[in-house]
Design a protein around this motif. Structure first.
Motif, PDB file in Angstrom:
ATOM      1  N   ARG A 149      16.287  -1.691   1.442  1.00 37.94           N
ATOM      2  CA  ARG A 149      15.204  -0.769   1.770  1.00 37.94           C
ATOM      3  C   ARG A 149      14.098  -0.995   0.753  1.00 37.94           C
ATOM      4  O   ARG A 149      14.292  -0.824  -0.449  1.00 37.94           O
ATOM      5  CB  ARG A 149      15.692   0.677   1.737  1.00 37.94           C
ATOM      6  CG  ARG A 149      14.607   1.691   2.129  1.00 37.94           C
ATOM      7  CD  ARG A 149      15.152   3.102   2.189  1.00 37.94           C
ATOM      8  NE  ARG A 149      16.055   3.277   3.327  1.00 37.94           N
ATOM      9  CZ  ARG A 149      17.363   3.453   3.230  1.00 37.94           C
ATOM     10  NH1 ARG A 149      17.948   3.458   2.041  1.00 37.94           N
ATOM     11  NH2 ARG A 149      18.114   3.610   4.299  1.00 37.94           N
ATOM     12  N   ILE A 150      12.930  -1.405   1.237  1.00 38.89           N
ATOM     13  CA  ILE A 150      11.792  -1.723   0.382  1.00 38.89           C
ATOM     14  C   ILE A 150      10.795  -0.570   0.456  1.00 38.89           C
ATOM     15  O   ILE A 150      10.325  -0.217   1.546  1.00 38.89           O
ATOM     16  CB  ILE A 150      11.097  -3.030   0.825  1.00 38.89           C
ATOM     17  CG1 ILE A 150      12.129  -4.161   0.983  1.00 38.89           C
ATOM     18  CG2 ILE A 150      10.008  -3.418  -0.151  1.00 38.89           C
ATOM     19  CD1 ILE A 150      12.879  -4.497  -0.266  1.00 38.89           C
ATOM     20  N   VAL A 151      10.474   0.012  -0.678  1.00 36.95           N
ATOM     21  CA  VAL A 151       9.540   1.138  -0.730  1.00 36.95           C
ATOM     22  C   VAL A 151       8.169   0.617  -1.149  1.00 36.95           C
ATOM     23  O   VAL A 151       8.033  -0.048  -2.182  1.00 36.95           O
ATOM     24  CB  VAL A 151      10.021   2.209  -1.724  1.00 36.95           C
ATOM     25  CG1 VAL A 151       9.043   3.387  -1.749  1.00 36.95           C
ATOM     26  CG2 VAL A 151      11.423   2.685  -1.360  1.00 36.95           C
ATOM     27  N   THR A 152       7.153   0.906  -0.332  1.00 41.07           N
ATOM     28  CA  THR A 152       5.783   0.509  -0.662  1.00 41.07           C
ATOM     29  C   THR A 152       4.892   1.741  -0.631  1.00 41.07           C
ATOM     30  O   THR A 152       5.303   2.812  -0.168  1.00 41.07           O
ATOM     31  CB  THR A 152       5.236  -0.538   0.333  1.00 41.07           C
ATOM     32  OG1 THR A 152       4.816   0.121   1.541  1.00 41.07           O
ATOM     33  CG2 THR A 152       6.291  -1.578   0.672  1.00 41.07           C
ATOM     34  N   ASP A 153       3.677   1.587  -1.104  1.00 38.34           N
ATOM     35  CA  ASP A 153       2.764   2.728  -1.112  1.00 38.34           C
ATOM     36  C   ASP A 153       2.276   3.086   0.286  1.00 38.34           C
ATOM     37  O   ASP A 153       1.597   4.097   0.473  1.00 38.34           O
ATOM     38  CB  ASP A 153       1.570   2.463  -2.036  1.00 38.34           C
ATOM     39  CG  ASP A 153       0.865   1.154  -1.730  1.00 38.34           C
ATOM     40  OD1 ASP A 153       1.335   0.418  -0.837  1.00 38.34           O
ATOM     41  OD2 ASP A 153      -0.150   0.856  -2.385  1.00 38.34           O
ATOM     42  N   GLU A 209       8.110   2.768   4.050  1.00 33.48           N
ATOM     43  CA  GLU A 209       9.332   2.010   3.794  1.00 33.48           C
ATOM     44  C   GLU A 209       9.567   0.933   4.850  1.00 33.48           C
ATOM     45  O   GLU A 209       9.244   1.110   6.021  1.00 33.48           O
ATOM     46  CB  GLU A 209      10.538   2.953   3.762  1.00 33.48           C
ATOM     47  CG  GLU A 209      10.531   3.925   2.597  1.00 33.48           C
ATOM     48  CD  GLU A 209      11.814   4.731   2.517  1.00 33.48           C
ATOM     49  OE1 GLU A 209      12.718   4.504   3.349  1.00 33.48           O
ATOM     50  OE2 GLU A 209      11.922   5.583   1.616  1.00 33.48           O
ATOM     51  N   VAL A 210      10.141  -0.180   4.394  1.00 34.12           N
ATOM     52  CA  VAL A 210      10.501  -1.293   5.266  1.00 34.12           C
ATOM     53  C   VAL A 210      11.955  -1.661   4.975  1.00 34.12           C
ATOM     54  O   VAL A 210      12.365  -1.705   3.814  1.00 34.12           O
ATOM     55  CB  VAL A 210       9.594  -2.521   5.002  1.00 34.12           C
ATOM     56  CG1 VAL A 210      10.099  -3.736   5.762  1.00 34.12           C
ATOM     57  CG2 VAL A 210       8.155  -2.215   5.386  1.00 34.12           C
ATOM     58  N   THR A 211      12.729  -1.895   6.018  1.00 33.57           N
ATOM     59  CA  THR A 211      14.106  -2.359   5.835  1.00 33.57           C
ATOM     60  C   THR A 211      14.191  -3.820   6.242  1.00 33.57           C
ATOM     61  O   THR A 211      13.750  -4.189   7.335  1.00 33.57           O
ATOM     62  CB  THR A 211      15.091  -1.533   6.683  1.00 33.57           C
ATOM     63  OG1 THR A 211      14.989  -0.156   6.309  1.00 33.57           O
ATOM     64  CG2 THR A 211      16.524  -2.003   6.456  1.00 33.57           C
ATOM     65  N   SER A 238      13.340  -2.613  10.395  1.00 32.31           N
ATOM     66  CA  SER A 238      12.803  -1.263  10.541  1.00 32.31           C
ATOM     67  C   SER A 238      11.517  -1.166   9.732  1.00 32.31           C
ATOM     68  O   SER A 238      11.419  -1.727   8.640  1.00 32.31           O
ATOM     69  CB  SER A 238      13.815  -0.223  10.048  1.00 32.31           C
ATOM     70  OG  SER A 238      13.289   1.086  10.142  1.00 32.31           O
ATOM     71  N   GLY A 239      10.525  -0.478  10.292  1.00 29.35           N
ATOM     72  CA  GLY A 239       9.264  -0.299   9.580  1.00 29.35           C
ATOM     73  C   GLY A 239       8.247  -1.387   9.836  1.00 29.35           C
ATOM     74  O   GLY A 239       7.361  -1.621   9.001  1.00 29.35           O
ATOM     75  N   LEU A 240       8.322  -2.045  11.011  1.00 25.83           N
ATOM     76  CA  LEU A 240       7.353  -3.102  11.314  1.00 25.83           C
ATOM     77  C   LEU A 240       5.915  -2.583  11.277  1.00 25.83           C
ATOM     78  O   LEU A 240       4.989  -3.316  10.929  1.00 25.83           O
ATOM     79  CB  LEU A 240       7.651  -3.705  12.687  1.00 25.83           C
ATOM     80  CG  LEU A 240       8.714  -4.812  12.734  1.00 25.83           C
ATOM     81  CD1 LEU A 240       9.071  -5.126  14.174  1.00 25.83           C
ATOM     82  CD2 LEU A 240       8.221  -6.061  12.029  1.00 25.83           C
ATOM     83  N   GLY A 241       5.733  -1.321  11.636  1.00 28.94           N
ATOM     84  CA  GLY A 241       4.385  -0.760  11.633  1.00 28.94           C
ATOM     85  C   GLY A 241       3.770  -0.698  10.250  1.00 28.94           C
ATOM     86  O   GLY A 241       2.541  -0.712  10.101  1.00 28.94           O
ATOM     87  N   VAL A 242       4.618  -0.639   9.209  1.00 29.78           N
ATOM     88  CA  VAL A 242       4.110  -0.575   7.838  1.00 29.78           C
ATOM     89  C   VAL A 242       3.387  -1.865   7.472  1.00 29.78           C
ATOM     90  O   VAL A 242       2.401  -1.855   6.721  1.00 29.78           O
ATOM     91  CB  VAL A 242       5.276  -0.305   6.855  1.00 29.78           C
ATOM     92  CG1 VAL A 242       4.795  -0.358   5.406  1.00 29.78           C
ATOM     93  CG2 VAL A 242       5.911   1.048   7.156  1.00 29.78           C
ATOM     94  N   LEU A 243       3.854  -3.006   8.018  1.00 28.11           N
ATOM     95  CA  LEU A 243       3.252  -4.297   7.677  1.00 28.11           C
ATOM     96  C   LEU A 243       1.760  -4.315   7.970  1.00 28.11           C
ATOM     97  O   LEU A 243       0.973  -4.911   7.230  1.00 28.11           O
ATOM     98  CB  LEU A 243       3.938  -5.428   8.449  1.00 28.11           C
ATOM     99  CG  LEU A 243       5.221  -6.027   7.849  1.00 28.11           C
ATOM    100  CD1 LEU A 243       6.306  -4.972   7.680  1.00 28.11           C
ATOM    101  CD2 LEU A 243       5.736  -7.171   8.713  1.00 28.11           C
TER     102      LEU A 243
END
Length: 516
Positions: free
Chosen positions: A49-53, A56-58, A158-163
């Motif tokens: 699980r990668i936490v960014t500002d 989150e992205v898995t 998970s979290g493709l929208g964060v990219l």
């Protein structure tokens, strides 16, 4: 208070809360996934699980494609957190890179093909001492300074929208190895809203799908026809699990449709496809395990959230699904409503007549991705007097109603059409083109009397098979197509029969379904 995870978000609920308190807006017809914490021993996974500002992205590491040295490097980066926080170095519409750091890759100085969500290990200037982690935002071909394998070391699950939200200055601030604590025996789907919530329970209430070719910055309409089929199949925000296997679940409500083969991709876990040939052509599939590409499946989307719900679903489950982008189908709307809908989506609209009684019957481009790609749509309208509102009797004549929708186009669009070939007294007759494969078995035959304003089709027992008719007045001898009762399948009712008075033979007449 108890702690619950709903669709990836941690929430606090009162002791004694029920499932209905957690998802009050969700239709009771939809099943949700319940994942209870297990007392079994912890299992270390290959996911982080990668936490960014920006959220989150898995990511899931590639067991087969990532060499041991590369896996150890990634584990060092994300588990030991030696280089965090890690800043974005550069980004464009296709990818975003974080770094730099040192690695031992050997760049092969060639371009490779990448899919949306791929995690790539590459380097700048072909210098391994200047290496980066590169997240693929869209399908593309590029030279990222990777090794000869292409450098794909993982996948965003998970979290493709964060990219798409990362920008200059974005940071990876934290990360953690995902520990699996879930056992299949403690995970299931349910519609029971009286289920008591338990501390540590995870609930997945929906699937989120990103359509192939869709990106906030650019639209690729290459697969527009097959994507449109998927958008229509899921336009009611429902995925009906008609078939479940160890590798996929499928929704077969639109099987027997003609869908072109447009996008060839491996059927990776989380990919969405539409079958293009065979008895189940038109069915929508969600893959639970990786499989090779198939000439019978065109790729139409990717699960961005809720894969656990798909994995746990059983045949008969109905799942809430949200697809991005939503379908743009203006057909069947009043022109005023169509203009409003287009403006809401920031689409320019060109129309032939904006009189209040005009109904949209055609749009160009015909597909959502085509419209978004061009940023505009042109519509053709007809007067409301040429649109007949009907109510179909699916409970009494399910097969006949399905045939009628296929013949008119109502199975795929919000409005259908037929040529009016003959009108006399209280009868109007329509003659569709009948494909040879269609058989119209006897179903819902009239008894004693045909009610006024009945809509019917001639079945296979008569030479006039496929003729569709409307009869304004009740009749004890003949059906709406002027055939005896044994040759007549009643399929519905016309709600505004007075419109027939002004219609002329050889005109195209439009049909629109009304509920209730």
């Amino acid at each position: 208070m108890i702690n619950i995870i709903l669709d990836g978000k941690r929430m606090e609920m009162k002791d004694g809360s029920l499932l209905k308190d957690l998802v009050p807006q969700l239709s009771p017809n939809f099943s949700v996934a319940i994942i209870k914490p297990s007392e079994s021993s912890e299992v270390t996974t290959g996911s982080f699980r990668i936490v960014t500002d920006e959220g989150e992205v898995t990511i899931e590491l590639e067991d087969k494609r990532a060499p041991t040295a590369v896996r150890e490097l990634l584990i060092s980066l994300f588990e030991k957190k030696e280089l965090l926080p890690m800043k974005i170095k550069w980004d464009d519409r296709y990818s975003a890179s974080f770094g730099p750091f040192s690695s031992k890759i050997r760049p092969d100085k060639n371009a490779h093909r990448y899919s949306k969500g791929d995690l790539i290990l590459g380097c700048g200037g072909y210098d391994p001492g200047n290496s980066y982690l590169i997240f693929s935002r869209a399908d593309h071909i590029a030279d990222h300074g990777s090794d000869k394998s292409g450098g794909i070391v993982g996948k965003v699950v998970s979290g493709l929208g964060v990219l798409g939200r990362w920008k200059k200055g974005s940071l990876i601030t934290d990360s953690e190895r995902i520990i699996s604590r879930i056992e299949t025996g403690n995970s299931f789907t349910t519609k029971d809203r009286s289920l008591p919530l338990e501390d540590g329970m995870e609930v997945v209430s929906r699937l989120e799908i990103s359509a192939t070719g869709f990106n906030e910055d650019a639209i690729d309409p290459t697969g527009s026809a097959s994507v449109e089929h998927m958008l229509h199949a899921l336009s009611k925000e429902k995925f009906e699990v008609n078939l479940k296997s160890s590798t996929f679940i499928s929704d077969e409500r639109l099987k027997d449709s003609i869908v072109p083969y447009e996008i060839k991709n491996p059927r990776l876990k989380g990919n969405v496809t539409v079958r293009t040939s065979g008895r189940k052509a038109g069915s929508v599939y969600i893959y639970l395990k990786d499989l090779p590409s198939s000439p019978s499946h065109t790729t139409t989307g990717r699960i961005e959230h809720g894969l656990e719900l798909a994995k746990l679903a059983s045949e008969g489950d109905r799942l809430h699904v949200v697809v991005t982008p939503p379908q743009i189908d203006l057909r069947g709307m009043r022109i005023k409503d169509a203009i409003t809908a287009a403006k809401k989506r920031e689409i320019l609209i060109d129309y032939d007549d904006d009189s209040p009684d005009r109904i949209v019957v055609e749009q160009t481009p015909p597909t959502t991705m085509g419209i978004l790609s061009e940023g505009k749509v042109s519509v053709r309208t007809v007067s409301e007097g040429h649109v007949i509102n009907i109510r179909l009797e699916d409970e009494k004549a399910p097969r006949t109603c399905r045939i009628f929708r296929e013949l008119t186009g109502l199975r795929w669009y919000n409005i259908g059409s037929l040529p009016l070939i003959f009108k006399y007294d209280d009868v109007a007759l329509f003659k569709p083109k009948i494909p040879q494969k269609i058989t119209i078995n006897l179903e819902n035959l009239p008894k004693d009397e045909v009610p006024a304003n009945s809509l019917a089709i001639t079945n296979d027992s008569r030479k006039g098979k496929g003729l569709i008719g409307i009869r304004r007045n009740p009749n004890r001898e003949f059906g709406p197509t002027s055939e005896p009762f044994e040759g007549t399948n009643i399929l519905g009712t016309v709600l505004d029969p007075e419109k027939l008075d002004s219609l002329k033979e050889n005109e195209t007449i439009y049909f629109k379904e009304e509920s209730g």
